[in-house]
Design a protein around this motif. Structure first.
Motif, PDB file in Angstrom:
ATOM      1  N   ALA A   1       0.830  -1.204   0.000  1.00  0.00           N
ATOM      2  CA  ALA A   1       0.000   0.000   0.000  1.00  0.00           C
ATOM      3  C   ALA A   1       0.863   1.252   0.000  1.00  0.00           C
ATOM      4  N   ILE A   2       1.938   1.232   0.790  1.00  0.00           N
ATOM      5  CA  ILE A   2       2.839   2.391   0.826  1.00  0.00           C
ATOM      6  C   ILE A   2       3.480   2.609  -0.542  1.00  0.00           C
ATOM      7  N   GLU A   3       3.930   1.523  -1.167  1.00  0.00           N
ATOM      8  CA  GLU A   3       4.534   1.641  -2.492  1.00  0.00           C
ATOM      9  C   GLU A   3       3.520   2.156  -3.513  1.00  0.00           C
ATOM     10  N   SER A   4       2.266   1.708  -3.415  1.00  0.00           N
ATOM     11  CA  SER A   4       1.238   2.155  -4.357  1.00  0.00           C
ATOM     12  C   SER A   4       0.971   3.649  -4.212  1.00  0.00           C
ATOM     13  N   VAL A   5       0.851   4.114  -2.963  1.00  0.00           N
ATOM     14  CA  VAL A   5       0.597   5.536  -2.736  1.00  0.00           C
ATOM     15  C   VAL A   5       1.794   6.368  -3.174  1.00  0.00           C
ATOM     16  N   GLN A   6       3.006   5.900  -2.861  1.00  0.00           N
ATOM     17  CA  GLN A   6       4.197   6.621  -3.297  1.00  0.00           C
ATOM     18  C   GLN A   6       4.282   6.655  -4.824  1.00  0.00           C
ATOM     19  N   GLY A   7       3.880   5.556  -5.464  1.00  0.00           N
ATOM     20  CA  GLY A   7       3.847   5.545  -6.918  1.00  0.00           C
ATOM     21  C   GLY A   7       2.843   6.537  -7.475  1.00  0.00           C
ATOM     22  N   LEU A   8       1.693   6.692  -6.777  1.00  0.00           N
ATOM     23  CA  LEU A   8       0.695   7.660  -7.222  1.00  0.00           C
ATOM     24  C   LEU A   8       1.208   9.085  -7.067  1.00  0.00           C
ATOM     25  N   ILE A   9       1.914   9.360  -5.954  1.00  0.00           N
ATOM     26  CA  ILE A   9       2.498  10.687  -5.765  1.00  0.00           C
ATOM     27  C   ILE A   9       3.542  10.959  -6.841  1.00  0.00           C
ATOM     28  N   SER A  10       4.351   9.960  -7.154  1.00  0.00           N
ATOM     29  CA  SER A  10       5.354  10.110  -8.221  1.00  0.00           C
ATOM     30  C   SER A  10       4.687  10.358  -9.571  1.00  0.00           C
ATOM     31  N   PHE A  11       3.556   9.687  -9.799  1.00  0.00           N
ATOM     32  CA  PHE A  11       2.831   9.893 -11.056  1.00  0.00           C
ATOM     33  C   PHE A  11       2.365  11.345 -11.183  1.00  0.00           C
ATOM     34  N   PHE A  12       1.811  11.882 -10.100  1.00  0.00           N
ATOM     35  CA  PHE A  12       1.343  13.270 -10.158  1.00  0.00           C
ATOM     36  C   PHE A  12       2.508  14.250 -10.308  1.00  0.00           C
ATOM     37  N   SER A  13       3.649  13.929  -9.710  1.00  0.00           N
ATOM     38  CA  SER A  13       4.812  14.813  -9.851  1.00  0.00           C
ATOM     39  C   SER A  13       5.271  14.872 -11.307  1.00  0.00           C
TER      40      SER A  13
END
Length: 587
Positions: A456-468
């Protein structure tokens, strides 16, 4: 009838005392059910029974087989002089009447066991009738979980067989009667008024539901106690009668079978009158106490983002942490994503107006069957869908239908009335479709049954990276896609230029003030719409999921075997000490 409190034979617990104490502080003891013979052998007194409602003992066989009036308290109203009980039992056991009755009882019991009584034909009919009712109740009991598992209503407005609107329960009984001989005979008895107690009425249905629910709940509680540690999940919602109800779900590790798994069990709805954090916590605490679950064994709590739930000062999670520091709180991940989308939509006026346009397009066609037919004639694939008021993640279905069918929907709108589509709306559709698609994928991942916190942490971090990354290079791509859609619809691929307001220059103003380069409409849309939405997404995701980072510091070294093996002795010791400090209570 004689109320036999304890079973006959060696199953009796001889260490238990029953009934209230008398004036001399004595009461009946189960030791009286047995006595020691002169040869040292223990003998069970089968004929002695204790009548709980009278707090007296009596002789079963003498009371059952006596002829006329027989003297003796053990035969009539019962005996409760506990000091002289053993003496009275010996006197009664050696009396002629008792020996005669015991012999008659042993013979009668033997005949019953061998089915050799005078009324053996009636006895066979009785056994046959008992077997019939067992089969009937078995079928009725199977119908109850069938309807319950599918969340189907039991009753209708009528409670009689073969009448209209008599509900699903009686409807299944009628259907079984067409194919099953047992139910056909049972229904025939009811319809021909041969029986009055048929076990199909509303009160019996409720009783069967409660019995099965109690059995299921007891099984779940047993699994939870075997696991010892558990987490609580709560959510509140008003029912149709406007009564606030709180659902209670327990998450635990099921170790009752060879295959160990993490389970979530729903234990029921709790009525709530006080929706403050203290009121909700009191209801939770009382319910855990009634279920015989220790609040000190709670190791996790999960709620939504309501202030009365997650409040750091007066919320339920704070009240529970005051009693148990090891009850780690984690907000619902999917609800966090939902609130992130809400924050993004409220980041600027145009973003909130965009979804109003989407809903209005749906409303134009949905409020008329003729207009809906025009829509169906023009779009070959996805149909329009109304916006969900609560589940923002599901709005991707509403945006997706317009994103890939803008020309067809515009043509349908033109047939309804002459209209035009603002280029800003076209770009917004492309932007929001990509945003909602990314959030929807992560939301579905977080809802997987085998989802772990590290993933879950990796998924959320991936989503933040996507928005960046999306912030840096996605606007130009969205603009190009919007221009292609505009050209396909034969619309000028550009922003509407606002009329410039010319202001009369005052005598003390220099000419340079009037020559300031105004910001282009395209750049204005990027700065005032695109960037606030994406920046809000990054900030909201970081803020709402930062709690996961704290849990990762405590449990992170246990997430995978590879991570555990990669730690050296010093790092592993530090991680274990940190875990111990987080879970320790006192010493």
């Amino acid at each position: 009838m004689i109320d036999i409190l304890l079973p006959k034979g060696p199953k009796r617990d001889l260490s238990i005392q029953y009934g209230p104490k008398d004036k001399l502080n004595r009461r009946f003891s189960a030791l009286s059910y047995s006595r020691v013979l002169p040869n040292g052998e223990k003998c069970d007194i089968e004929w002695l029974v204790y009548r709980k409602e009278l707090n007296r003992v009596c002789c079963f066989c003498c009371k059952l087989l006596r002829k006329g009036h027989v003297k003796g308290l053990l035969v009539n109203e019962g005996f409760n002089d506990w000091m002289h009980l053993n003496v009275r039992l010996k006197e009664h056991e050696t009396s002629r009447e008792h020996v005669t009755n015991m012999a008659a009882w042993y013979e009668c019991r033997l005949r019953f066991q061998n089915n050799q009584t005078i009324d053996k034909v009636a006895q066979r009919e009785l056994e046959k009738e008992k077997e019939h009712w067992r089969k009937v109740l078995h079928r009725i009991l199977l119908i109850v979980p069938f309807l319950g598992e599918r969340n189907i209503a039991f009753r209708g407005s009528n409670c009689n067989l073969y009448q209209d609107n008599n509900g699903n329960f009686l409807g299944l009984i009628q259907m079984l009667a067409q194919f099953d001989q047992v139910m056909r005979e049972h229904v025939d008895r009811i319809t021909n008024d041969r029986i009055r107690d048929h076990y199909l009425g509303p009160s019996i249905q409720n009783e069967l539901i409660n019995l099965l629910a109690t059995a299921i709940r007891s099984e779940i509680i047993g699994k939870i106690k075997k696991a010892k540690y558990f987490s609580v999940l709560l959510d509140c919602t008003p029912d149709i009668s406007h009564q606030e109800q709180m659902s209670l779900i327990i998450r635990y590790v099921d170790v009752s079978s060879d295959f160990v798994s993490i389970e979530e069990s729903f234990l029921g709805f709790l009525e709530v009158n006080d929706t403050t954090g203290q009121g909700l916590f009191d209801v939770l605490k009382d319910e855990l106490k009634s279920l015989d679950l220790d609040i000190d064994n709670v190791r996790g709590q999960g709620y939504d983002n309501g202030s009365n739930m997650k409040g750091p000062n007066k919320g339920v999670q704070k009240k529970l942490l005051e009693l148990n520091l090891r009850a780690f709180y984690s907000a619902c991940g999917c609800h966090n994503l939902n609130l992130t989308l809400c924050d993004m939509a409220k980041s600027c006026r145009k973003a909130s107006d965009f979804f109003g346009v989407i809903q209005r397009i749906y409303t134009i066609f949905a409020k008329s069957t003729k207009r809906w037919k025009i829509l169906k004639d023009n779009i070959p694939g996805l149909t329009l869908k109304s916006l969900s008021a609560t589940r923002w993640e599901s709005r991707i279905d509403s945006v997706k239908a317009i994103r890939f069918q803008i020309p067809e929907i515009r043509e349908a709108l033109l047939q309804v009335a002459e209209t035009d589509i603002d280029p800003c709306t076209s770009i917004s559709i492309i932007i929001w479709y990509e945003i909602l698609l990314a959030v929807s994928l992560i939301s579905k991942e977080l809802q997987l049954k085998d989802m772990l916190i590290d993933i879950a942490i990796e998924s959320v971090q991936g989503l933040i990276s996507f928005f960046s990354k999306y912030r840096e290079n996605a606007f130009s791509k969205a603009l190009e896609a919007a221009k292609e859609i505009a050209l396909e619809m034969d619309i000028h691929p550009g922003f509407r230029t606002k009329r410039k307001i010319k202001r009369k220059r005052q005598f003390d103003e220099v000419a340079a003030d009037a020559s300031v380069d105004l910001q282009s409409e395209e750049e204005s849309f990027r700065v005032n719409y695109f960037l606030p939405v994406v920046d809000q997404a990054i900030a909201s995701l970081t803020r709402r999921f930062e709690q996961y980072q704290g849990f990762e510091k405590i449990f992170g070294f246990l997430f995978t075997s590879d991570r555990l093996r990669s730690l050296d002795h010093q790092s592993l010791m530090a991680a274990c000490v940190n875990l111990e400090n987080s879970l320790k209570s006192g010493e």
